[in-house]
Design an enzyme around this catalytic site. Structure first.
Site, mmCIF file in Angstrom:
data_model
loop_
_atom_site.group_PDB
_atom_site.id
_atom_site.type_symbol
_atom_site.label_atom_id
_atom_site.label_comp_id
_atom_site.label_asym_id
_atom_site.label_seq_id
_atom_site.Cartn_x
_atom_site.Cartn_y
_atom_site.Cartn_z
ATOM 1 N N ASN A 77 36.322 23.392 -8.259
ATOM 2 C CA ASN A 77 37.273 22.465 -7.620
ATOM 3 C C ASN A 77 36.645 21.095 -7.380
ATOM 4 O OD1 ASN A 77 35.535 23.019 -5.541
ATOM 5 N ND2 ASN A 77 37.056 23.908 -4.170
ATOM 6 N N GLU A 106 33.653 20.564 0.238
ATOM 7 C CA GLU A 106 34.906 20.962 -0.397
ATOM 8 C C GLU A 106 35.857 19.767 -0.504
ATOM 9 O OE1 GLU A 106 35.295 23.801 -1.708
ATOM 10 O OE2 GLU A 106 34.285 25.365 -0.552
ATOM 11 N N HIS A 111 33.682 20.546 -5.960
ATOM 12 C CA HIS A 111 32.807 20.418 -4.787
ATOM 13 C C HIS A 111 31.358 20.210 -5.211
ATOM 14 C CE1 HIS A 111 32.343 25.056 -4.661
ATOM 15 N NE2 HIS A 111 31.099 24.627 -4.705
ATOM 16 N N ASP A 157 21.958 23.224 0.850
ATOM 17 C CA ASP A 157 22.820 24.006 1.734
ATOM 18 C C ASP A 157 22.282 25.410 1.982
ATOM 19 O OD1 ASP A 157 23.260 24.792 -0.896
ATOM 20 O OD2 ASP A 157 25.352 24.171 -0.950
HETATM 21 C C1 GLP Z 1 28.020 26.925 -4.678
HETATM 22 C C2 GLP Z 1 26.871 26.007 -4.274
HETATM 23 C C3 GLP Z 1 26.884 24.738 -5.055
HETATM 24 C C4 GLP Z 1 26.986 25.032 -6.536
HETATM 25 C C5 GLP Z 1 28.257 25.771 -6.829
HETATM 26 C C6 GLP Z 1 28.407 26.148 -8.294
HETATM 27 O O1 GLP Z 1 29.194 26.639 -4.037
HETATM 28 N N1 GLP Z 1 26.876 25.703 -2.863
HETATM 29 O O2 GLP Z 1 25.710 23.990 -4.766
HETATM 30 O O3 GLP Z 1 26.939 23.843 -7.272
HETATM 31 O O4 GLP Z 1 28.276 26.972 -6.078
HETATM 32 O O5 GLP Z 1 27.696 27.312 -8.555
HETATM 33 P P1 GLP Z 1 27.255 27.797 -9.982
HETATM 34 O O6 GLP Z 1 26.142 26.921 -10.398
HETATM 35 O O7 GLP Z 1 26.794 29.224 -9.783
HETATM 36 O O8 GLP Z 1 28.439 27.689 -10.849
#
Ligand code: GLP
Length: 237
Positions: free
Chosen positions: A130, A137, A132, A62
């Site tokens: 959540n 989402e 995702h 992304d």
């Molecule tokens: C963002 C990214 C996800 C990631 C998530 C969790 O929303 N788009 O790909 O898995 O955050 O982030 P973190 O690894 O910093 O907890």
């Protein structure tokens, strides 16, 4: 799903690295890569290793809409800093968050074509609190392909820790859909910390529902979950 529980995120990175190394040494050519704080320890292991990445293709999950690759909050910048500057790949793909400002559908079609032409051998994932995955989402169709996503308040708040001001967090992103992720031959999902415990529990033992995007992974034939003990803490309850 195979579950590997580690003491902390550094150990989690070591375990993830072992899997990626094994797959690459056995012919994996296309890696699906992720951003966020979770994969950083894996990228450190990869960067410090002697593994040859020069024949590999990477496809990231992304990118924020509207951030240029030189913006230090963009996922282009993140990947450059954490991995690509240290380990050059043959080719790296990340969704085009600039094209997506005026033509999100065009940017999505371009990206689906890239994924179709380069089937992903191993897909790395983190997970949001959540449930995702990427920026898919709760409520996202399991049939989704690359698309523009309006970020939820929850995700904007969680990701604001990387920005100087919550108002600077982009309101949308372009990201691979659930169907793209499920098309990967192998999936490795990592989660560290108590704030991920509920999402991990729902992903592994809850119902497979679009309200918990990661729950679809129960239907994939080859998923490894790497968690620290805090993220695993709800599993036996
Ligand atoms: C963002 C990214 C996800 C990631 C998530 C969790 O929303 N788009 O790909 O898995 O955050 O982030 P973190 O690894 O910093 O907890």
């Amino acid at each position: 799903m195979k579950i590997i529980t580690t003491t902390n995120n550094v150990q989690g990175g070591v375990e993830a690295f072992k899997i990626f190394k094994h797959e690459i040494e056995n012919g994996a050519k296309v890696l699906g890569l992720a951003t966020g704080s979770t994969p950083v320890t894996l990228y450190q292991e990869l960067a410090a290793s002697s593994l040859d990445t020069s024949n590999l293709i990477s496809i990231n999950l992304d990118e924020y809409v509207g951030l240029t690759p030189d913006n230090d909050q963009s996922y282009h910048y993140f990947m450059q800093q954490h991995l690509f500057a240290k380990k050059p790949f043959k080719k790296t793909y990340i969704p085009d968050g600039i094209k997506a400002i005026n033509d999100p559908e065009g940017a999505a079609v371009d990206y689906d074509k890239i994924i179709a032409e380069n089937p992903i051998d191993v897909q790395l994932l983190g997970i949001g609190q959540n449930g995702h995955i990427a920026f898919n989402e709760p409520g996202t169709s399991f049939d989704s392909t690359t698309h523009e996503v309006t970020l939820t308040e929850n995700t904007i708040k969680a990701n604001s820790r990387f920005f100087s001001n919550i108002d600077d967090v982009p309101k949308s992103a372009i990201c691979m859909g659930i169907a793209n992720i499920m098309s990967a031959k192998k999936i490795v999902i990592m989660a560290f910390g108590a704030n991920k415990a509920k999402a991990i529990k729902a992903m592994i033992s809850g119902p497979v529902i679009e309200d918990v995007p990661a729950s679809i992974l129960q239907k994939h034939p080859d998923v490894t979950v790497i968690v620290d003990s805090a993220a695993a803490s709800e599993l036996n309850k």
